[in-house]
Design an enzyme around this catalytic site. Structure first.
Site, PDB file in Angstrom:
ATOM      1  N   GLY A  44       0.999  -1.143   0.100  1.00  0.00           N
ATOM      2  CA  GLY A  44      -0.033  -0.094   0.043  1.00  0.00           C
ATOM      3  C   GLY A  44       0.830   1.266  -0.007  1.00  0.00           C
ATOM      4  O   GLY A  44       0.372   2.240  -0.474  1.00  0.00           O
ATOM      5  N   ASN A  45       1.974   0.930   0.524  1.00  0.00           N
ATOM      6  CA  ASN A  45       2.739   2.459   0.560  1.00  0.00           C
ATOM      7  C   ASN A  45       3.294   2.826  -0.667  1.00  0.00           C
ATOM      8  O   ASN A  45       4.071   3.879  -1.033  1.00  0.00           O
ATOM      9  CB  ASN A  45       3.868   2.145   1.430  1.00  0.00           C
ATOM     10  CG  ASN A  45       4.868   0.930   1.245  1.00  0.00           C
ATOM     11  OD1 ASN A  45       4.583   0.128   0.758  1.00  0.00           O
ATOM     12  ND2 ASN A  45       6.241   1.241   1.460  1.00  0.00           N
TER      13      ASN A  45
ATOM     14  N   LYS B  24     -12.402 -10.272   7.174  1.00  0.00           N
ATOM     15  CA  LYS B  24     -11.524  -9.126   6.745  1.00  0.00           C
ATOM     16  C   LYS B  24     -12.525  -7.836   7.065  1.00  0.00           C
ATOM     17  O   LYS B  24     -13.302  -7.626   6.343  1.00  0.00           O
ATOM     18  CB  LYS B  24     -11.241  -9.450   5.238  1.00  0.00           C
ATOM     19  CG  LYS B  24     -10.420  -8.324   4.527  1.00  0.00           C
ATOM     20  CD  LYS B  24      -8.885  -8.739   5.017  1.00  0.00           C
ATOM     21  CE  LYS B  24      -8.030  -7.504   4.239  1.00  0.00           C
ATOM     22  NZ  LYS B  24      -6.823  -7.614   4.844  1.00  0.00           N
TER      23      LYS B  24
ATOM     24  N   LYS C 136      -3.796  -9.912  -1.726  1.00  0.00           N
ATOM     25  CA  LYS C 136      -3.126  -9.521  -2.988  1.00  0.00           C
ATOM     26  C   LYS C 136      -1.816 -10.307  -3.116  1.00  0.00           C
ATOM     27  O   LYS C 136      -1.394 -10.416  -4.189  1.00  0.00           O
ATOM     28  CB  LYS C 136      -3.014  -8.090  -3.338  1.00  0.00           C
ATOM     29  CG  LYS C 136      -1.930  -7.352  -2.051  1.00  0.00           C
ATOM     30  CD  LYS C 136      -0.864  -7.076  -2.429  1.00  0.00           C
ATOM     31  CE  LYS C 136       0.119  -6.291  -1.480  1.00  0.00           C
ATOM     32  NZ  LYS C 136       1.647  -6.517  -1.598  1.00  0.00           N
TER      33      LYS C 136
ATOM     34  N   LYS D 159       2.242 -12.759   3.365  1.00  0.00           N
ATOM     35  CA  LYS D 159       3.364 -12.660   2.693  1.00  0.00           C
ATOM     36  C   LYS D 159       4.433 -13.637   2.758  1.00  0.00           C
ATOM     37  O   LYS D 159       4.844 -14.132   1.567  1.00  0.00           O
ATOM     38  CB  LYS D 159       4.010 -11.224   3.152  1.00  0.00           C
ATOM     39  CG  LYS D 159       3.284  -9.975   2.808  1.00  0.00           C
ATOM     40  CD  LYS D 159       3.797  -8.662   3.264  1.00  0.00           C
ATOM     41  CE  LYS D 159       3.377  -7.588   3.155  1.00  0.00           C
ATOM     42  NZ  LYS D 159       1.819  -7.395   3.050  1.00  0.00           N
TER      43      LYS D 159
END
Length: 315
Positions: free
Chosen positions: A10-11, A131, A215, A277
Protein backbone atom coordinates in the site's frame (compact mmCIF):
# COMPACT_ATOMS: atom_id res chain seq x y z
CA UNK A 1 16.19 -12.50 -19.36
CA UNK A 2 14.47 -13.37 -16.10
CA UNK A 3 10.85 -12.68 -15.26
CA UNK A 4 9.79 -11.13 -11.94
CA UNK A 5 6.34 -10.56 -10.50
CA UNK A 6 6.35 -7.52 -8.20
CA UNK A 7 3.62 -7.23 -5.56
CA UNK A 8 3.45 -3.60 -4.47
CA UNK A 9 2.37 -2.81 -0.92
CA UNK A 10 0.00 0.00 0.00
CA UNK A 11 2.91 2.41 0.63
CA UNK A 12 3.63 2.38 -3.10
CA UNK A 13 0.39 4.31 -3.61
CA UNK A 14 -0.56 5.92 -0.29
CA UNK A 15 1.78 6.79 2.58
CA UNK A 16 0.79 6.64 6.23
CA UNK A 17 -0.75 9.94 7.39
CA UNK A 18 -1.73 11.12 3.91
CA UNK A 19 -5.33 12.01 3.07
CA UNK A 20 -5.40 10.07 -0.18
CA UNK A 21 -5.81 12.88 -2.68
CA UNK A 22 -5.13 12.09 -6.32
CA UNK A 23 -2.06 14.33 -6.19
CA UNK A 24 -0.62 12.50 -3.18
CA UNK A 25 -1.24 9.09 -4.68
CA UNK A 26 0.15 10.02 -8.09
CA UNK A 27 3.33 11.45 -6.53
CA UNK A 28 3.86 8.16 -4.68
CA UNK A 29 3.16 6.13 -7.81
CA UNK A 30 5.70 8.20 -9.79
CA UNK A 31 8.40 7.39 -7.22
CA UNK A 32 7.42 3.72 -7.41
CA UNK A 33 7.57 3.82 -11.22
CA UNK A 34 11.19 4.98 -11.05
CA UNK A 35 12.05 1.92 -8.94
CA UNK A 36 10.26 -0.40 -11.35
CA UNK A 37 11.94 1.11 -14.42
CA UNK A 38 15.33 0.81 -12.66
CA UNK A 39 14.60 -2.91 -12.25
CA UNK A 40 13.55 -3.29 -15.88
CA UNK A 41 16.59 -1.48 -17.29
CA UNK A 42 19.40 -2.16 -14.79
CA UNK A 43 18.57 -5.80 -14.20
CA UNK A 44 17.20 -6.59 -17.66
CA UNK A 45 14.05 -8.13 -16.17
CA UNK A 46 10.63 -8.79 -17.65
CA UNK A 47 8.27 -7.32 -15.07
CA UNK A 48 4.66 -8.11 -14.14
CA UNK A 49 3.09 -5.89 -11.48
CA UNK A 50 0.32 -6.39 -8.95
CA UNK A 51 -0.77 -4.09 -6.15
CA UNK A 52 -3.05 -3.59 -3.16
CA UNK A 53 -6.20 -1.45 -3.11
CA UNK A 54 -7.41 -1.50 0.52
CA UNK A 55 -7.42 2.26 1.25
CA UNK A 56 -8.91 3.05 -2.15
CA UNK A 57 -11.76 0.54 -1.68
CA UNK A 58 -12.36 1.95 1.79
CA UNK A 59 -12.60 5.49 0.42
CA UNK A 60 -14.90 4.36 -2.39
CA UNK A 61 -17.24 2.63 0.08
CA UNK A 62 -17.41 5.88 2.08
CA UNK A 63 -18.24 7.80 -1.10
CA UNK A 64 -21.01 5.32 -1.90
CA UNK A 65 -22.41 5.52 1.64
CA UNK A 66 -22.51 9.31 1.41
CA UNK A 67 -24.04 9.27 -2.06
CA UNK A 68 -26.74 6.87 -1.00
CA UNK A 69 -27.55 8.85 2.17
CA UNK A 70 -27.66 12.31 0.56
CA UNK A 71 -28.75 11.69 -3.04
CA UNK A 72 -30.23 8.19 -3.08
CA UNK A 73 -27.53 6.92 -5.45
CA UNK A 74 -27.43 3.12 -5.15
CA UNK A 75 -24.27 1.71 -3.59
CA UNK A 76 -22.39 -0.92 -5.60
CA UNK A 77 -21.32 -4.33 -4.25
CA UNK A 78 -17.78 -5.11 -3.04
CA UNK A 79 -16.74 -6.91 -6.22
CA UNK A 80 -17.66 -3.86 -8.31
CA UNK A 81 -15.71 -1.60 -5.92
CA UNK A 82 -12.73 -3.90 -6.43
CA UNK A 83 -13.00 -3.63 -10.19
CA UNK A 84 -13.34 0.16 -10.04
CA UNK A 85 -10.21 0.58 -7.93
CA UNK A 86 -8.25 -1.85 -10.12
CA UNK A 87 -8.94 0.50 -12.99
CA UNK A 88 -8.09 3.60 -10.94
CA UNK A 89 -4.75 2.35 -9.63
CA UNK A 90 -3.81 0.57 -12.84
CA UNK A 91 -4.33 3.80 -14.76
CA UNK A 92 -1.96 5.67 -12.45
CA UNK A 93 0.73 3.00 -12.47
CA UNK A 94 0.68 2.40 -16.23
CA UNK A 95 0.82 6.11 -16.99
CA UNK A 96 3.69 6.68 -14.53
CA UNK A 97 5.73 3.75 -15.87
CA UNK A 98 5.15 4.77 -19.50
CA UNK A 99 6.21 8.35 -18.73
CA UNK A 100 9.30 7.22 -16.82
CA UNK A 101 10.35 4.94 -19.69
CA UNK A 102 9.90 7.77 -22.19
CA UNK A 103 12.06 10.07 -20.03
CA UNK A 104 14.82 7.52 -20.56
CA UNK A 105 14.24 7.30 -24.29
CA UNK A 106 12.40 3.96 -24.28
CA UNK A 107 8.97 3.19 -25.75
CA UNK A 108 7.49 0.03 -24.24
CA UNK A 109 3.82 -0.98 -24.14
CA UNK A 110 2.23 -0.96 -20.67
CA UNK A 111 -1.25 -2.38 -20.03
CA UNK A 112 -3.62 -2.89 -17.11
CA UNK A 113 -5.88 -5.94 -17.07
CA UNK A 114 -8.91 -5.78 -14.78
CA UNK A 115 -8.70 -9.29 -13.41
CA UNK A 116 -11.20 -11.78 -12.02
CA UNK A 117 -9.83 -14.24 -9.46
CA UNK A 118 -11.45 -17.62 -9.06
CA UNK A 119 -12.30 -18.78 -5.54
CA UNK A 120 -14.00 -21.94 -4.30
CA UNK A 121 -17.62 -21.29 -3.33
CA UNK A 122 -17.14 -23.89 -0.57
CA UNK A 123 -14.07 -22.14 0.88
CA UNK A 124 -14.44 -22.12 4.72
CA UNK A 125 -13.78 -18.35 4.66
CA UNK A 126 -17.35 -17.81 3.46
CA UNK A 127 -18.64 -19.25 6.75
CA UNK A 128 -16.14 -17.22 8.80
CA UNK A 129 -15.87 -13.62 7.50
CA UNK A 130 -12.79 -12.01 9.02
CA UNK A 131 -11.51 -9.20 6.78
CA UNK A 132 -12.53 -5.69 7.96
CA UNK A 133 -13.62 -3.35 5.16
CA UNK A 134 -15.01 0.14 4.87
CA UNK A 135 -15.65 2.78 7.53
CA UNK A 136 -16.02 2.53 11.29
CA UNK A 137 -19.49 2.85 12.82
CA UNK A 138 -20.88 3.15 16.33
CA UNK A 139 -22.42 -0.06 17.64
CA UNK A 140 -26.04 0.96 17.08
CA UNK A 141 -25.48 2.01 13.45
CA UNK A 142 -23.37 -1.07 12.69
CA UNK A 143 -26.00 -3.47 14.00
CA UNK A 144 -28.76 -1.64 12.15
CA UNK A 145 -26.80 -1.91 8.89
CA UNK A 146 -26.12 -5.58 9.58
CA UNK A 147 -29.84 -6.20 9.93
CA UNK A 148 -30.78 -4.16 6.87
CA UNK A 149 -28.04 -5.40 4.52
CA UNK A 150 -27.20 -8.85 5.85
CA UNK A 151 -23.70 -7.78 6.85
CA UNK A 152 -21.50 -9.37 9.47
CA UNK A 153 -20.12 -6.67 11.80
CA UNK A 154 -17.55 -6.85 14.58
CA UNK A 155 -15.91 -4.53 17.08
CA UNK A 156 -12.45 -3.67 15.75
CA UNK A 157 -9.71 -3.16 18.36
CA UNK A 158 -11.56 -0.50 20.34
CA UNK A 159 -11.78 1.79 17.31
CA UNK A 160 -15.45 1.15 16.51
CA UNK A 161 -17.54 -1.38 14.62
CA UNK A 162 -16.82 -2.49 11.07
CA UNK A 163 -18.16 -4.80 8.46
CA UNK A 164 -16.15 -8.00 7.90
CA UNK A 165 -16.18 -10.03 4.69
CA UNK A 166 -14.73 -13.41 3.69
CA UNK A 167 -11.13 -13.68 2.50
CA UNK A 168 -11.06 -16.90 0.44
CA UNK A 169 -7.93 -18.49 -0.97
CA UNK A 170 -7.29 -17.59 -4.63
CA UNK A 171 -7.23 -20.48 -7.10
CA UNK A 172 -6.22 -18.67 -10.28
CA UNK A 173 -7.15 -15.86 -12.66
CA UNK A 174 -9.85 -16.00 -15.33
CA UNK A 175 -7.68 -13.82 -17.60
CA UNK A 176 -4.48 -15.87 -17.08
CA UNK A 177 -4.14 -16.75 -20.77
CA UNK A 178 -4.49 -13.10 -21.85
CA UNK A 179 -1.92 -12.00 -19.26
CA UNK A 180 0.54 -14.70 -20.37
CA UNK A 181 0.13 -13.68 -24.01
CA UNK A 182 0.79 -9.99 -23.28
CA UNK A 183 3.86 -10.80 -21.19
CA UNK A 184 5.28 -13.04 -23.92
CA UNK A 185 4.77 -10.20 -26.42
CA UNK A 186 6.86 -7.82 -24.30
CA UNK A 187 4.13 -5.85 -22.52
CA UNK A 188 4.66 -4.58 -18.98
CA UNK A 189 1.44 -5.85 -17.40
CA UNK A 190 -0.33 -4.53 -14.30
CA UNK A 191 -2.88 -7.06 -13.12
CA UNK A 192 -4.62 -8.85 -10.23
CA UNK A 193 -4.93 -5.51 -8.44
CA UNK A 194 -6.14 -5.88 -4.86
CA UNK A 195 -6.03 -9.64 -5.35
CA UNK A 196 -8.45 -9.39 -8.27
CA UNK A 197 -12.25 -9.38 -8.30
CA UNK A 198 -13.37 -12.55 -6.48
CA UNK A 199 -15.65 -14.74 -8.59
CA UNK A 200 -17.12 -18.20 -8.22
CA UNK A 201 -18.20 -20.53 -11.00
CA UNK A 202 -21.71 -22.01 -11.00
CA UNK A 203 -23.12 -24.06 -13.87
CA UNK A 204 -20.39 -22.80 -16.15
CA UNK A 205 -21.10 -19.15 -15.33
CA UNK A 206 -18.98 -16.68 -13.37
CA UNK A 207 -20.50 -14.62 -10.56
CA UNK A 208 -18.86 -11.95 -8.42
CA UNK A 209 -18.95 -12.40 -4.65
CA UNK A 210 -18.54 -9.92 -1.80
CA UNK A 211 -15.12 -10.85 -0.48
CA UNK A 212 -11.54 -9.62 -0.32
CA UNK A 213 -8.64 -11.66 -1.67
CA UNK A 214 -5.16 -11.18 -0.23
CA UNK A 215 -3.14 -9.50 -2.97
CA UNK A 216 0.11 -11.34 -2.12
CA UNK A 217 -1.53 -14.78 -2.26
CA UNK A 218 -3.18 -13.84 -5.54
CA UNK A 219 0.15 -12.43 -6.73
CA UNK A 220 1.76 -15.80 -6.07
CA UNK A 221 -0.85 -17.51 -8.28
CA UNK A 222 -0.09 -14.90 -10.92
CA UNK A 223 3.64 -15.66 -10.63
CA UNK A 224 2.92 -19.33 -11.30
CA UNK A 225 0.68 -18.51 -14.27
CA UNK A 226 3.32 -16.35 -15.99
CA UNK A 227 6.11 -18.79 -15.04
CA UNK A 228 8.08 -16.17 -13.14
CA UNK A 229 11.63 -16.81 -11.95
CA UNK A 230 11.32 -14.43 -8.99
CA UNK A 231 8.37 -13.28 -6.89
CA UNK A 232 9.07 -10.05 -5.00
CA UNK A 233 6.79 -8.61 -2.32
CA UNK A 234 7.50 -4.95 -1.56
CA UNK A 235 6.18 -3.53 1.69
CA UNK A 236 7.01 -0.96 4.39
CA UNK A 237 9.51 -3.14 6.27
CA UNK A 238 12.70 -4.67 4.89
CA UNK A 239 11.85 -8.35 5.27
CA UNK A 240 10.31 -10.81 7.71
CA UNK A 241 11.36 -11.31 11.33
CA UNK A 242 10.91 -14.08 13.88
CA UNK A 243 9.97 -13.02 17.42
CA UNK A 244 8.96 -9.66 15.96
CA UNK A 245 8.85 -6.89 18.57
CA UNK A 246 10.44 -9.02 21.27
CA UNK A 247 13.92 -8.71 22.81
CA UNK A 248 15.12 -11.70 20.75
CA UNK A 249 13.71 -10.36 17.47
CA UNK A 250 15.67 -11.64 14.47
CA UNK A 251 15.33 -10.42 10.91
CA UNK A 252 15.60 -13.10 8.26
CA UNK A 253 18.05 -12.66 5.40
CA UNK A 254 18.62 -15.69 3.19
CA UNK A 255 16.39 -18.52 4.41
CA UNK A 256 15.41 -21.87 2.94
CA UNK A 257 11.77 -22.50 2.20
CA UNK A 258 11.81 -25.40 4.70
CA UNK A 259 13.08 -23.14 7.50
CA UNK A 260 10.55 -20.45 6.65
CA UNK A 261 7.64 -22.92 6.64
CA UNK A 262 8.73 -24.09 10.10
CA UNK A 263 8.68 -20.50 11.39
CA UNK A 264 5.31 -19.92 9.72
CA UNK A 265 3.76 -23.00 11.34
CA UNK A 266 5.16 -21.91 14.71
CA UNK A 267 3.07 -18.73 14.39
CA UNK A 268 5.80 -16.11 14.05
CA UNK A 269 3.93 -14.07 11.41
CA UNK A 270 0.64 -12.27 12.06
CA UNK A 271 -2.33 -13.30 9.93
CA UNK A 272 -3.30 -9.74 9.05
CA UNK A 273 0.15 -8.48 8.08
CA UNK A 274 3.30 -10.55 7.44
CA UNK A 275 1.57 -13.96 7.51
CA UNK A 276 0.10 -13.90 3.98
CA UNK A 277 3.35 -12.49 2.57
CA UNK A 278 5.38 -15.32 4.07
CA UNK A 279 2.85 -17.93 2.94
CA UNK A 280 2.91 -16.51 -0.60
CA UNK A 281 6.73 -16.66 -0.64
CA UNK A 282 6.65 -20.27 0.61
CA UNK A 283 4.10 -21.33 -2.01
CA UNK A 284 6.07 -19.77 -4.84
CA UNK A 285 9.37 -21.48 -4.02
CA UNK A 286 7.64 -24.81 -3.28
CA UNK A 287 5.90 -24.52 -6.66
CA UNK A 288 9.27 -24.30 -8.35
CA UNK A 289 10.16 -20.61 -8.40
CA UNK A 290 13.83 -19.77 -8.21
CA UNK A 291 13.50 -17.26 -5.37
CA UNK A 292 10.98 -15.19 -3.40
CA UNK A 293 11.86 -11.84 -1.86
CA UNK A 294 10.21 -9.76 0.86
CA UNK A 295 11.72 -6.29 1.11
CA UNK A 296 11.12 -2.56 1.53
CA UNK A 297 9.88 -0.62 -1.47
CA UNK A 298 12.76 1.87 -1.32
CA UNK A 299 15.30 -0.98 -1.46
CA UNK A 300 13.71 -2.89 -4.32
CA UNK A 301 16.69 -2.88 -6.68
CA UNK A 302 19.13 -4.05 -3.99
CA UNK A 303 16.66 -6.71 -2.86
CA UNK A 304 16.28 -8.10 -6.35
CA UNK A 305 20.07 -8.30 -6.56
CA UNK A 306 19.96 -10.42 -3.39
CA UNK A 307 21.73 -7.83 -1.24
CA UNK A 308 18.97 -7.08 1.28
CA UNK A 309 15.52 -8.14 2.47
CA UNK A 310 14.37 -11.69 3.14
CA UNK A 311 15.53 -14.01 0.36
CA UNK A 312 13.62 -17.31 0.26
CA UNK A 313 15.46 -20.08 -1.59
CA UNK A 314 14.92 -23.78 -2.19
CA UNK A 315 17.78 -24.92 0.06
Amino acid sequence: MKRVVIALGGNAILQRGQKGTYEEQMANVMKTAKQIVDIILDGDYEVVITHGNGPQVGALLLHMDAGQATHGIPAQPMDVAGAMTQGQIGYMIQQAIRNELRKRGIDRPVATIVTQTIVDKNDPAFQHPSKPVGPFYDEETAKKLAEEKGWVVVEDSGRGWRRVVPSPDPKGHVEAEIIQDLVEKGFIVITSGGGGVPVIEENGQLRGVEAVIDKDLAGERLAEEVKADVFMILTDVNGAAVNFGKPDERWLGEVTVGELRKYYEEGHFKKGSMGPKVLAAIRFVEWGGERAVIAALDRAVEALEGKTGTQVIKG
